[in-house]
Design a protein around this motif. Sequence first.
Motif, PDB file in Angstrom:
ATOM      1  N   ASP A   4      44.022 -48.306 -59.642  1.00  0.00           N
ATOM      2  CA  ASP A   4      44.674 -48.189 -58.333  1.00  0.00           C
ATOM      3  C   ASP A   4      46.191 -48.210 -58.481  1.00  0.00           C
ATOM      4  O   ASP A   4      46.902 -47.548 -57.737  1.00  0.00           O
ATOM      5  CB  ASP A   4      44.237 -49.319 -57.394  1.00  0.00           C
ATOM      6  N   GLY A   5      46.686 -48.994 -59.438  1.00  0.00           N
ATOM      7  CA  GLY A   5      48.097 -48.998 -59.793  1.00  0.00           C
ATOM      8  C   GLY A   5      49.057 -49.519 -58.746  1.00  0.00           C
ATOM      9  O   GLY A   5      50.231 -49.210 -58.789  1.00  0.00           O
ATOM     10  N   LYS A   6      48.623 -50.302 -57.820  1.00  0.00           N
ATOM     11  CA  LYS A   6      49.523 -50.832 -56.785  1.00  0.00           C
ATOM     12  C   LYS A   6      49.752 -52.317 -57.028  1.00  0.00           C
ATOM     13  O   LYS A   6      48.838 -53.057 -57.326  1.00  0.00           O
ATOM     14  CB  LYS A   6      48.904 -50.645 -55.411  1.00  0.00           C
ATOM     15  N   MET A   7      51.009 -52.719 -56.865  1.00  0.00           N
ATOM     16  CA  MET A   7      51.363 -54.124 -56.994  1.00  0.00           C
ATOM     17  C   MET A   7      51.732 -54.645 -55.613  1.00  0.00           C
ATOM     18  O   MET A   7      52.430 -53.972 -54.859  1.00  0.00           O
ATOM     19  CB  MET A   7      52.532 -54.290 -57.954  1.00  0.00           C
ATOM     20  N   LYS A   8      51.259 -55.826 -55.314  1.00  0.00           N
ATOM     21  CA  LYS A   8      51.550 -56.413 -54.010  1.00  0.00           C
ATOM     22  C   LYS A   8      53.002 -56.882 -53.951  1.00  0.00           C
ATOM     23  O   LYS A   8      53.574 -57.319 -54.938  1.00  0.00           O
ATOM     24  CB  LYS A   8      50.625 -57.603 -53.762  1.00  0.00           C
ATOM     25  N   GLN A   9      53.576 -56.784 -52.763  1.00  0.00           N
ATOM     26  CA  GLN A   9      54.961 -57.210 -52.552  1.00  0.00           C
ATOM     27  C   GLN A   9      55.134 -58.689 -52.878  1.00  0.00           C
ATOM     28  O   GLN A   9      56.131 -59.085 -53.480  1.00  0.00           O
ATOM     29  CB  GLN A   9      55.370 -56.932 -51.094  1.00  0.00           C
ATOM     30  N   GLN A  10      54.151 -59.504 -52.527  1.00  0.00           N
ATOM     31  CA  GLN A  10      54.255 -60.941 -52.776  1.00  0.00           C
ATOM     32  C   GLN A  10      54.258 -61.242 -54.271  1.00  0.00           C
ATOM     33  O   GLN A  10      54.905 -62.195 -54.716  1.00  0.00           O
ATOM     34  CB  GLN A  10      53.138 -61.708 -52.079  1.00  0.00           C
ATOM     35  N   ASP A  11      53.581 -60.414 -55.074  1.00  0.00           N
ATOM     36  CA  ASP A  11      53.631 -60.604 -56.522  1.00  0.00           C
ATOM     37  C   ASP A  11      55.018 -60.281 -57.066  1.00  0.00           C
ATOM     38  O   ASP A  11      55.522 -60.962 -57.951  1.00  0.00           O
ATOM     39  CB  ASP A  11      52.586 -59.729 -57.218  1.00  0.00           C
ATOM     40  N   LEU A  12      55.632 -59.232 -56.546  1.00  0.00           N
ATOM     41  CA  LEU A  12      56.990 -58.876 -56.969  1.00  0.00           C
ATOM     42  C   LEU A  12      57.995 -59.962 -56.611  1.00  0.00           C
ATOM     43  O   LEU A  12      58.911 -60.252 -57.376  1.00  0.00           O
ATOM     44  CB  LEU A  12      57.422 -57.560 -56.318  1.00  0.00           C
ATOM     45  N   GLU A  13      57.834 -60.559 -55.440  1.00  0.00           N
ATOM     46  CA  GLU A  13      58.757 -61.595 -54.993  1.00  0.00           C
ATOM     47  C   GLU A  13      58.686 -62.851 -55.861  1.00  0.00           C
ATOM     48  O   GLU A  13      59.656 -63.594 -55.968  1.00  0.00           O
ATOM     49  CB  GLU A  13      58.482 -61.946 -53.530  1.00  0.00           C
ATOM     50  N   LYS A  14      57.542 -63.083 -56.488  1.00  0.00           N
ATOM     51  CA  LYS A  14      57.374 -64.252 -57.349  1.00  0.00           C
ATOM     52  C   LYS A  14      57.998 -64.054 -58.729  1.00  0.00           C
ATOM     53  O   LYS A  14      58.185 -65.010 -59.458  1.00  0.00           O
ATOM     54  CB  LYS A  14      55.879 -64.555 -57.532  1.00  0.00           C
ATOM     55  N   MET A  15      58.314 -62.818 -59.070  1.00  0.00           N
ATOM     56  CA  MET A  15      58.800 -62.517 -60.416  1.00  0.00           C
ATOM     57  C   MET A  15      60.269 -62.868 -60.597  1.00  0.00           C
ATOM     58  O   MET A  15      61.062 -62.744 -59.679  1.00  0.00           O
ATOM     59  CB  MET A  15      58.612 -61.033 -60.725  1.00  0.00           C
ATOM     60  N   SER A  16      60.576 -63.278 -61.821  1.00  0.00           N
ATOM     61  CA  SER A  16      61.967 -63.546 -62.186  1.00  0.00           C
ATOM     62  C   SER A  16      62.649 -62.216 -62.505  1.00  0.00           C
ATOM     63  O   SER A  16      61.968 -61.208 -62.734  1.00  0.00           O
ATOM     64  CB  SER A  16      62.015 -64.459 -63.408  1.00  0.00           C
ATOM     65  N   PRO A  17      63.979 -62.196 -62.548  1.00  0.00           N
ATOM     66  CA  PRO A  17      64.672 -60.957 -62.922  1.00  0.00           C
ATOM     67  C   PRO A  17      64.257 -60.435 -64.303  1.00  0.00           C
ATOM     68  O   PRO A  17      64.160 -59.233 -64.509  1.00  0.00           O
ATOM     69  CB  PRO A  17      66.152 -61.358 -62.910  1.00  0.00           C
ATOM     70  N   GLU A  18      63.984 -61.347 -65.239  1.00  0.00           N
ATOM     71  CA  GLU A  18      63.540 -60.923 -66.569  1.00  0.00           C
ATOM     72  C   GLU A  18      62.188 -60.218 -66.488  1.00  0.00           C
ATOM     73  O   GLU A  18      61.959 -59.214 -67.157  1.00  0.00           O
ATOM     74  CB  GLU A  18      63.440 -62.120 -67.532  1.00  0.00           C
ATOM     75  N   GLN A  19      61.279 -60.746 -65.673  1.00  0.00           N
ATOM     76  CA  GLN A  19      59.961 -60.140 -65.531  1.00  0.00           C
ATOM     77  C   GLN A  19      60.053 -58.765 -64.877  1.00  0.00           C
ATOM     78  O   GLN A  19      59.361 -57.838 -65.284  1.00  0.00           O
ATOM     79  CB  GLN A  19      59.044 -61.051 -64.710  1.00  0.00           C
ATOM     80  N   ILE A  20      60.934 -58.639 -63.906  1.00  0.00           N
ATOM     81  CA  ILE A  20      61.122 -57.337 -63.262  1.00  0.00           C
ATOM     82  C   ILE A  20      61.696 -56.344 -64.272  1.00  0.00           C
ATOM     83  O   ILE A  20      61.287 -55.180 -64.315  1.00  0.00           O
ATOM     84  CB  ILE A  20      62.000 -57.467 -62.004  1.00  0.00           C
TER      85      ILE A  20
END
Length: 126
Positions: free
Chosen positions: A88-104
Amino acid sequence: MRPSLVRSVRPRRQVRNTAPLLPPLQLYRAILRAHASKLPTELRPLGDQYVKAEFKAHQKIDNPLHIVGFLTQWQDYLREIDGGTWLDGKMKQQDLEKMSPEQIGQLYELMQETKKIGISQDEESL
């Protein structure tokens, strides 16, 4: 405090449908086996390298909370690979918000690498 009172005072957590956590080595092997059987041939080396690097980087972590979080996320990933929902390849917005700048940043680099694989496949098919 009596256990019945503790239950009424504590907020109820949403319980996810989870199986017990696999031990790290067993989880690592299961992920690599899932890559071998479920991932397209051209994505398998990239996936295997990423998994190996992440498990190696987190090998010496002592914080139990970090260990449980790490294993939980990788076990969720294994379920997605086995179930085919990774397509499906979709990431939830809430998962992105939990990420650190390094993870992004890592996610962006991963996206660039997968695009390179896609471009090289298109060139080969011509």
